[in-house]
Write a protein that holds these residues in place. Sequence first.
Motif: not given
Length: 90
Positions: A1-9
């Motif tokens: 999940m952290l990867f998707w949050e980082a990408l979205a940010s």
Amino acid sequence: MLFWEALASVLIGLVIAYGALHRLPRRLPARRLVLATGPAAALLGALLTHTVLGSGHTAPVLLVALGFAAALLSLLIRPARTRRGRSVTA
């Protein structure tokens, strides 16, 4: 999940940076600096918020990323100039 949050940010930061460049082209420094600051600030805000809140709080993480990007990009804005070349003070 952290990867998707980082990408979205990072994507949020890019959108904010492009918007700032489109809206205030003469009051911002070099395009490369603005396009680097937006995603970097959003990523920093997202990682900091994720560290504090933990996983499972995607919406607040992305909202803080948006806020960080907007805040750091606002620090790059130069004062408006008048016709005589002086800065406008409020």
